[in-house]
Design a protein around this motif. Sequence first.
Motif, PDB file in Angstrom:
ATOM      1  N   UNK A 126     -10.105 -25.627 -65.886  1.00 52.44           N
ATOM      2  CA  UNK A 126     -11.051 -25.949 -66.960  1.00 52.44           C
ATOM      3  C   UNK A 126     -11.067 -24.863 -68.026  1.00 52.44           C
ATOM      4  N   UNK A 127     -10.993 -23.598 -67.593  1.00 54.13           N
ATOM      5  CA  UNK A 127     -11.015 -22.509 -68.582  1.00 54.13           C
ATOM      6  C   UNK A 127      -9.740 -22.505 -69.416  1.00 54.13           C
ATOM      7  N   UNK A 128      -8.604 -22.842 -68.793  1.00 55.00           N
ATOM      8  CA  UNK A 128      -7.363 -22.878 -69.553  1.00 55.00           C
ATOM      9  C   UNK A 128      -7.318 -24.047 -70.521  1.00 55.00           C
ATOM     10  N   UNK A 129      -8.043 -25.111 -70.229  1.00 52.00           N
ATOM     11  CA  UNK A 129      -8.101 -26.233 -71.169  1.00 52.00           C
ATOM     12  C   UNK A 129      -8.640 -25.777 -72.520  1.00 52.00           C
ATOM     13  N   UNK A 130      -9.491 -24.732 -72.486  1.00 43.40           N
ATOM     14  CA  UNK A 130     -10.066 -24.219 -73.729  1.00 43.40           C
ATOM     15  C   UNK A 130      -8.996 -23.625 -74.636  1.00 43.40           C
ATOM     16  N   UNK A 131      -7.914 -23.060 -74.065  1.00 40.92           N
ATOM     17  CA  UNK A 131      -6.840 -22.491 -74.876  1.00 40.92           C
ATOM     18  C   UNK A 131      -6.196 -23.563 -75.742  1.00 40.92           C
ATOM     19  N   UNK A 132      -5.853 -24.681 -75.105  1.00 40.86           N
ATOM     20  CA  UNK A 132      -5.125 -25.721 -75.825  1.00 40.86           C
ATOM     21  C   UNK A 132      -6.052 -26.517 -76.750  1.00 40.86           C
ATOM     22  N   UNK A 188      -6.287 -12.619 -81.046  1.00 38.96           N
ATOM     23  CA  UNK A 188      -5.131 -12.563 -80.153  1.00 38.96           C
ATOM     24  C   UNK A 188      -5.250 -11.469 -79.097  1.00 38.96           C
ATOM     25  N   UNK A 189      -5.955 -10.381 -79.385  1.00 39.52           N
ATOM     26  CA  UNK A 189      -6.072  -9.294 -78.400  1.00 39.52           C
ATOM     27  C   UNK A 189      -7.251  -9.494 -77.462  1.00 39.52           C
ATOM     28  N   UNK A 190      -8.173 -10.381 -77.804  1.00 37.76           N
ATOM     29  CA  UNK A 190      -9.372 -10.558 -76.993  1.00 37.76           C
ATOM     30  C   UNK A 190      -9.032 -11.093 -75.601  1.00 37.76           C
ATOM     31  N   UNK A 191      -8.147 -12.077 -75.515  1.00 36.65           N
ATOM     32  CA  UNK A 191      -7.821 -12.678 -74.222  1.00 36.65           C
ATOM     33  C   UNK A 191      -7.145 -11.674 -73.276  1.00 36.65           C
ATOM     34  N   UNK A 237     -16.840 -11.194 -65.627  1.00 37.47           N
ATOM     35  CA  UNK A 237     -16.874 -11.771 -66.970  1.00 37.47           C
ATOM     36  C   UNK A 237     -17.400 -13.199 -66.845  1.00 37.47           C
ATOM     37  N   UNK A 238     -18.483 -13.523 -67.522  1.00 42.41           N
ATOM     38  CA  UNK A 238     -19.018 -14.892 -67.435  1.00 42.41           C
ATOM     39  C   UNK A 238     -17.976 -15.922 -67.866  1.00 42.41           C
ATOM     40  N   UNK A 239     -18.052 -17.092 -67.229  1.00 40.01           N
ATOM     41  CA  UNK A 239     -17.092 -18.137 -67.537  1.00 40.01           C
ATOM     42  C   UNK A 239     -17.154 -18.535 -69.015  1.00 40.01           C
ATOM     43  N   UNK A 240     -18.349 -18.524 -69.605  1.00 37.11           N
ATOM     44  CA  UNK A 240     -18.488 -18.886 -71.017  1.00 37.11           C
ATOM     45  C   UNK A 240     -17.705 -17.910 -71.905  1.00 37.11           C
ATOM     46  N   UNK A 241     -17.705 -16.624 -71.543  1.00 39.56           N
ATOM     47  CA  UNK A 241     -16.972 -15.627 -72.314  1.00 39.56           C
ATOM     48  C   UNK A 241     -15.466 -15.855 -72.170  1.00 39.56           C
ATOM     49  N   UNK A 242     -15.028 -16.186 -70.962  1.00 37.85           N
ATOM     50  CA  UNK A 242     -13.612 -16.457 -70.734  1.00 37.85           C
ATOM     51  C   UNK A 242     -13.164 -17.659 -71.565  1.00 37.85           C
ATOM     52  N   UNK A 243     -13.949 -18.720 -71.535  1.00 34.72           N
ATOM     53  CA  UNK A 243     -13.605 -19.916 -72.315  1.00 34.72           C
ATOM     54  C   UNK A 243     -13.608 -19.617 -73.810  1.00 34.72           C
ATOM     55  N   UNK A 285     -12.975 -16.707 -75.217  1.00 33.38           N
ATOM     56  CA  UNK A 285     -11.763 -15.939 -75.512  1.00 33.38           C
ATOM     57  C   UNK A 285     -10.541 -16.847 -75.543  1.00 33.38           C
ATOM     58  N   UNK A 286     -10.510 -17.848 -74.672  1.00 32.99           N
ATOM     59  CA  UNK A 286      -9.386 -18.787 -74.662  1.00 32.99           C
ATOM     60  C   UNK A 286      -9.340 -19.618 -75.943  1.00 32.99           C
ATOM     61  N   UNK A 287     -10.499 -20.072 -76.397  1.00 31.02           N
ATOM     62  CA  UNK A 287     -10.537 -20.856 -77.639  1.00 31.02           C
ATOM     63  C   UNK A 287     -10.035 -20.018 -78.809  1.00 31.02           C
ATOM     64  N   UNK A 288     -10.521 -18.781 -78.896  1.00 31.22           N
ATOM     65  CA  UNK A 288     -10.087 -17.911 -79.996  1.00 31.22           C
ATOM     66  C   UNK A 288      -8.594 -17.595 -79.911  1.00 31.22           C
TER      67      UNK A 288
END
Length: 523
Positions: free
Chosen positions: A85-91, A125-128, A141-147, A149-152
Amino acid sequence: MSAIILVALRTIEVAGHIVVMGVIPFSAQEWYQMASSFIDRALRMSAVELISLVGFSFLMAWMFLCFFWLFCEFPPQVPVQVRDASQAAVFAGMALGYALLAGLGRLPRFNVFSGLAVGTEVICSVLLPLVACSMHNGMHIPLAVVCGANVLAGIAGAALTTSWLDVLSRVGTELYGRFTGFGFVGGALLFTFATAAPAAMQSVFGLAYALFSIVLLLFATQHASANDQAAPLESTESTWCFTKEIEPSFFVFGIVFALNFLFLFNSGHDEVLVGMLSVIPGALAIAIIGFRKNRLGITVLQRMVVVAGVVMCVVVPVAPPIVQLVCSGAMCAVWGAFKAVNYAFIMKKCVAGRTSPFFRQAPLRLFVTTFGFAVGWGVASLVTVIYGAHAEAFATVRLITAIALVCVVMIFFPVGRHHPSDGSADDGSERGVTVSVHMDESELFERRCAAIARLYQLSPRESDILAYLARGRNASWIQEELTISPHTVKSHIYNIYRKIDIHSQQKLMSFVEEFPLDESGRA
């Protein structure tokens, strides 16, 4: 760096001559001659072209590492459903990035190379990698922060991809497939180098790759040899035209690719590594085709992806594990070829128009496949959350996807029609031009130049220079290619413009592109 590569290539060439003259049979000599031709072409690559290729490779390596690898391992205690689910935020972020670029591109003052835009890309690009590094060191790291960072990171990936393709379209080459193919190959090799490092260092590699790519991007865009031929920066005029025969199938292809990558993602980091390495043969094939200036039509590419996608969707759920891995690796190779060719098509199509900068026209096309990938990953993530990784429900999802892929291609793909290698429709409706469907783009270009030369009574030398000008070559390049004086080149160019009554190279290129031919290829 270019000097080292020059010496290495010359050493290979000399060694090859010795071997060929000694023991290699005639058939191998033919292979050597082709390899030697490749070397000669590589030696003609300018320093800016080489730097651009290296920078684009760093970008691909950063995307491979951050989008498919870091969160395949970090953190190991997180359930696979949460990681999916968190990786879905990247795409989703990447599709959002292309949509934002398409909207901002309509604003004359927007510039993807401005200080504000580049600064934003650096931060995103450096945040992730920083988040991944923190998680690896035991920080919660909270899941919301991970997601987030993935979106950005996805938005940064879209912006950097668009920026690099813009630069590659201005480095003064027509071998776009060579750049994109070798860019993917270089990215996969750099990705493999990073994964061989200790786990604690892998996120550092992701950080370094992003920064290297951006630094080289800034240098290359300032020194690109075709900057003087680029469209005005403020121009928002678009010559882009979506074609119903291409974009719907590209969307479904994105879904198929996402299902394949998520299957590998859920299988473990070894499988992800195999998938990323499988990109190399597919992208390398496109690079070789680009070297030889062969034409790979969009219809051929689509049919290849259809076959591979259907096999993947139908065979993988019921096959033994080793067969599943082989099929997935083959699909990754097809994905590498698909992305490299698609990037090359987009560059060629946008450069041909030259009415507005590349970064204003390309995001719409790039959005289609990326959005399909985001949808496919999202659907697969949902199935993983509900039924678990590698659940039987995936067989149903893949079967539905295979049926959808075949149906979309059958509905939207016209029988007996072929598209030019720039991916545009050839019905001539957009510009009132009718062209023969039996000619490839190279032959069509030559017919148009020949027809113009006859109509306006150009001399043989003027006809040669007309073709070079229509391809975007400048006077200095023509002078070197034809071994004539600068004064002679300028005189011929002046005569061409005077006879055709055109006074700029951009207008000349548009004139040649739009020159009407009948079904037999005559004016």
